[in-house]
Design an enzyme around this catalytic site. Structure first.
Site, PDB file in Angstrom:
ATOM      1  N   ASP A  47     -14.511  -0.978  -7.298  1.00  0.00           N
ATOM      2  CA  ASP A  47     -14.350  -1.136  -5.854  1.00  0.00           C
ATOM      3  C   ASP A  47     -13.193  -0.269  -5.373  1.00  0.00           C
ATOM      4  O   ASP A  47     -12.069  -0.383  -5.857  1.00  0.00           O
ATOM      5  CB  ASP A  47     -14.074  -2.607  -5.524  1.00  0.00           C
ATOM      6  CG  ASP A  47     -13.973  -2.842  -4.032  1.00  0.00           C
ATOM      7  OD1 ASP A  47     -15.021  -3.038  -3.398  1.00  0.00           O
ATOM      8  OD2 ASP A  47     -12.841  -2.834  -3.502  1.00  0.00           O
ATOM      9  N   TYR A  52      -7.279   2.999   0.135  1.00  0.00           N
ATOM     10  CA  TYR A  52      -6.623   2.684  -1.131  1.00  0.00           C
ATOM     11  C   TYR A  52      -6.032   3.932  -1.806  1.00  0.00           C
ATOM     12  O   TYR A  52      -5.251   3.802  -2.744  1.00  0.00           O
ATOM     13  CB  TYR A  52      -7.606   2.053  -2.121  1.00  0.00           C
ATOM     14  CG  TYR A  52      -8.209   0.743  -1.714  1.00  0.00           C
ATOM     15  CD1 TYR A  52      -7.721  -0.010  -0.640  1.00  0.00           C
ATOM     16  CD2 TYR A  52      -9.302   0.228  -2.418  1.00  0.00           C
ATOM     17  CE1 TYR A  52      -8.309  -1.204  -0.284  1.00  0.00           C
ATOM     18  CE2 TYR A  52      -9.883  -0.969  -2.068  1.00  0.00           C
ATOM     19  CZ  TYR A  52      -9.392  -1.685  -0.997  1.00  0.00           C
ATOM     20  OH  TYR A  52      -9.979  -2.874  -0.655  1.00  0.00           O
ATOM     21  N   LYS A  81     -15.433   2.048   1.154  1.00  0.00           N
ATOM     22  CA  LYS A  81     -15.382   1.404   2.469  1.00  0.00           C
ATOM     23  C   LYS A  81     -15.029   2.408   3.563  1.00  0.00           C
ATOM     24  O   LYS A  81     -14.232   3.327   3.348  1.00  0.00           O
ATOM     25  CB  LYS A  81     -14.364   0.260   2.465  1.00  0.00           C
ATOM     26  CG  LYS A  81     -14.621  -0.766   1.365  1.00  0.00           C
ATOM     27  CD  LYS A  81     -13.578  -1.856   1.348  1.00  0.00           C
ATOM     28  CE  LYS A  81     -13.713  -2.684   0.090  1.00  0.00           C
ATOM     29  NZ  LYS A  81     -13.233  -1.972  -1.101  1.00  0.00           N
ATOM     30  N   HIS A 114     -14.923  -1.649   6.611  1.00  0.00           N
ATOM     31  CA  HIS A 114     -13.774  -2.295   5.994  1.00  0.00           C
ATOM     32  C   HIS A 114     -13.251  -3.495   6.790  1.00  0.00           C
ATOM     33  O   HIS A 114     -12.912  -4.529   6.215  1.00  0.00           O
ATOM     34  CB  HIS A 114     -12.653  -1.272   5.797  1.00  0.00           C
ATOM     35  CG  HIS A 114     -11.734  -1.608   4.672  1.00  0.00           C
ATOM     36  ND1 HIS A 114     -11.122  -0.665   3.883  1.00  0.00           N
ATOM     37  CD2 HIS A 114     -11.302  -2.797   4.190  1.00  0.00           C
ATOM     38  CE1 HIS A 114     -10.374  -1.259   2.963  1.00  0.00           C
ATOM     39  NE2 HIS A 114     -10.462  -2.551   3.151  1.00  0.00           N
TER      40      HIS A 114
END
Length: 318
Positions: A47, A52, A81, A114
């Site tokens: 994921d 990130y 996302k 997201h």
């Protein structure tokens, strides 16, 4: 018990994934090495997200594993996302293509909105009040559906959507969301949302399923809870394994995050056993989360949501 969830697309998604978000404290080479170690010990579900900053090293590690003949692309399930500043109809395709490029992949297995908000271009985490704007959910979803039809992504879904927002999406979706990824653990059990998603055939996936003990918004409270520790002792398991098993027993997939190989192995060892009805009864009695620092997407001054209660349409802490 099967180690996969079957999504409404017919695809199989491993029930335990590896989260790749990080505060950046760990050097890039060590984060990449951790992904390689995760592949080695058996992780196949990864994921990530634009925000990130992990798509690059994740893609490199997966490419190396495939080139070494350890795995094939079809063995992996990769989720990314759509970040809030790209969450508008014309922003979806460029954002997806950028993620695919960073990951060095031809397609994603799952692509999620997201958060149910849009940020002005260039805004990142902890936005200013005037950077939050309303999300054109229908237009954005239509753009995601087009990406499915182009073969760039196999399934689409959402993250941090309340029951109300899921039902609003289902009213117009030609391709229904396959997944709703939300914070879920014994301190925020998401009872109402799980029931809504079950009826709508939308799989619930849990981010921070251990309560994010090492992150600024989280706490080690869950893993230190006496009820969890007693259950762990009774089963001869670690508290983290009990918490993950709780999520699985409640029909969710779980995405713990650890770059420690020993803990990665431990977090995968959650199959072949179950919590008892009595265990679940005790965990159901744990006091639910009632407050959090809402500065990430909620502002008391302006923006589409004034509080987390507002964002979650009254479901926060249920």
């Amino acid at each position: 018990m099967a180690e996969y969830a079957v999504l409404n697309t017919g695809a199989s998604m491993p029930l335990v994934g590896l989260g790749t978000g990080s505060d950046g404290a760990l050097p890039l080479d060590r984060r990449k090495a951790a992904i390689s170690a995760a592949v080695e010990v058996g992780y196949r579900h990864f994921d990530t997200a634009k925000i990130y900053n992990s798509e690059g090293f994740l893609g490199e590690a997966l490419k190396e594993a495939m080139e070494a003949g350890l795995v094939k692309r079809e063995d992996f399930f990769v989720t990314s996302k759509l970040w809030c500043s790209d969450a508008y109809p014309d922003g979806v395709l460029p954002a997806l293509l950028n993620s695919l490029s960073a990951l060095q992949l031809d397609y994603l297995d799952l692509y999620l909105i997201h958060w149910p908000i849009r940020l002005k271009e260039g805004a990142i985490q902890n936005p200013k009040p005037d950077e939050l704007i309303a999300l054109d959910l229908q237009g954005t979803w239509r753009a995601l559906e087009a990406c499915v039809k182009q073969g760039l992504v196999r399934a689409i879904g959402v993250s941090n959507f309340s029951s109300k927002k899921i039902m609003e999406l289902l009213d117009f979706a030609e391709i229904p969301p396959a997944v709703n990824q939300v914070e879920m653990h014994p301190k925020w059990q998401q009872r109402l949302l799980r029931e809504t998603c079950k009826k709508a055939n939308v799989h619930v996936s849990a981010w921070s399923p251990l309560g994010a003990p090492l992150m600024y918004w989280g706490s080690p409270e869950i893993l230190n809870n006496p009820i969890i520790k007693d259950i762990a002792s009774n089963h001869g398991k670690a508290p983290a394994q009990v918490v993950l098993r709780w999520g699985l027993d409640n029909g969710a997939s779980v995405i713990p995050k650890s770059f420690n190989k020993k803990r990665m192995v431990e977090n995968l060892d959650v199959f072949g056993w179950h919590l008892t009805d009595e265990d679940h009864q005790h965990i159901s009695g744990i006091e639910q989360k009632k407050n959090i620092d809402g500065s990430f997407i909620c502002s008391p001054v302006s923006g589409p949501y004034k509080s987390l209660e507002d964002l979650w349409d009254g479901e926060f802490g249920l």
